[in-house]
Design a protein around this motif. Structure first.
Motif, PDB file in Angstrom:
ATOM      1  N   ILE A  61       0.814  -1.213   0.000  1.00  0.00           N
ATOM      2  CA  ILE A  61       0.000   0.000   0.000  1.00  0.00           C
ATOM      3  C   ILE A  61       0.856   1.275   0.000  1.00  0.00           C
TER       4      ILE A  61
ATOM      5  N   THR B 152     -10.723   4.336   6.572  1.00  0.00           N
ATOM      6  CA  THR B 152     -11.008   2.924   6.283  1.00  0.00           C
ATOM      7  C   THR B 152     -12.140   2.444   7.175  1.00  0.00           C
TER       8      THR B 152
ATOM      9  N   TYR C  14     -11.455   4.074  -0.279  1.00  0.00           N
ATOM     10  CA  TYR C  14     -11.826   3.292  -1.460  1.00  0.00           C
ATOM     11  C   TYR C  14     -12.780   4.067  -2.372  1.00  0.00           C
TER      12      TYR C  14
ATOM     13  N   ASN D   6      -4.514  -1.536  -8.482  1.00  0.00           N
ATOM     14  CA  ASN D   6      -4.231  -0.795  -7.253  1.00  0.00           C
ATOM     15  C   ASN D   6      -5.494  -0.535  -6.446  1.00  0.00           C
ATOM     16  N   GLN D   7      -6.600  -0.290  -7.116  1.00  0.00           N
ATOM     17  CA  GLN D   7      -7.864  -0.116  -6.415  1.00  0.00           C
ATOM     18  C   GLN D   7      -8.247  -1.403  -5.681  1.00  0.00           C
TER      19      GLN D   7
ATOM     20  N   ILE E 143      -5.985  -2.032  -2.608  1.00  0.00           N
ATOM     21  CA  ILE E 143      -6.392  -1.242  -1.441  1.00  0.00           C
ATOM     22  C   ILE E 143      -7.669  -1.818  -0.829  1.00  0.00           C
TER      23      ILE E 143
ATOM     24  N   TRP F 167      -6.770  -4.893   1.110  1.00  0.00           N
ATOM     25  CA  TRP F 167      -6.098  -4.540   2.365  1.00  0.00           C
ATOM     26  C   TRP F 167      -7.135  -4.133   3.413  1.00  0.00           C
TER      27      TRP F 167
ATOM     28  N   ALA G 297      -7.311  -3.836   7.342  1.00  0.00           N
ATOM     29  CA  ALA G 297      -6.512  -2.589   7.264  1.00  0.00           C
ATOM     30  C   ALA G 297      -5.401  -2.614   8.316  1.00  0.00           C
TER      31      ALA G 297
END
Length: 123
Positions: A37, A77, A88, A108-109, A112, A115, A120
């Motif tokens: 990240i 998050t 997001y 990449n979206q 994330i 994650w 998180a």
């Protein structure tokens, strides 16, 4: 035959093949904040005038030393509903990153999102 393979000293010289199409890259099984990240933030988010250490936009500092704490402090998050996380939503609706930076790739979206889905964690 297995014994010969296990004790072979010959170095593998076959070329490394990398997948250059990000949409076909596989997400890691466990997404690491520091390994996966932070590099995204470094490439797209924490430049001067954005979410850098000196006067970060919206008070959200995404430099490596501060990113995790800043995300928590700003409630970016939401692990109960990861796709409802501010972080997001902003990267998928085109709000972030701001031009001239390119939009985040689908990979990449999804990185994330995974994650956040995994809790998180600061790993």
């Amino acid at each position: 035959m297995a014994t010969a393979f296990l004790f072979s000293c010959k170095k593998d010289t076959s070329p490394i093949i990398t997948n250059t199409n990000p949409s076909q890259q596989q997400l890691p099984s466990v997404v690491s904040f520091s390994t996966n990240i932070v590099p995204v933030f470094n490439s797209f988010c924490n430049s001067s005038g954005c979410h850098a250490a000196t006067s970060p936009a919206a008070g959200l500092n995404l430099t490596p030393a501060s990113a995790y704490g800043s995300l928590l402090a700003k409630h970016e998050t939401y692990t109960v509903n990861p796709s409802g996380s501010n972080l997001y939503i902003e990267i998928t609706n085109g709000e972030m990153p701001k031009p001239p930076a390119a939009n985040l790739s689908s990979y990449n979206q999804q990185l994330i999102l995974k994650w956040i889905t995994q809790g998180a964690n600061n790993n």
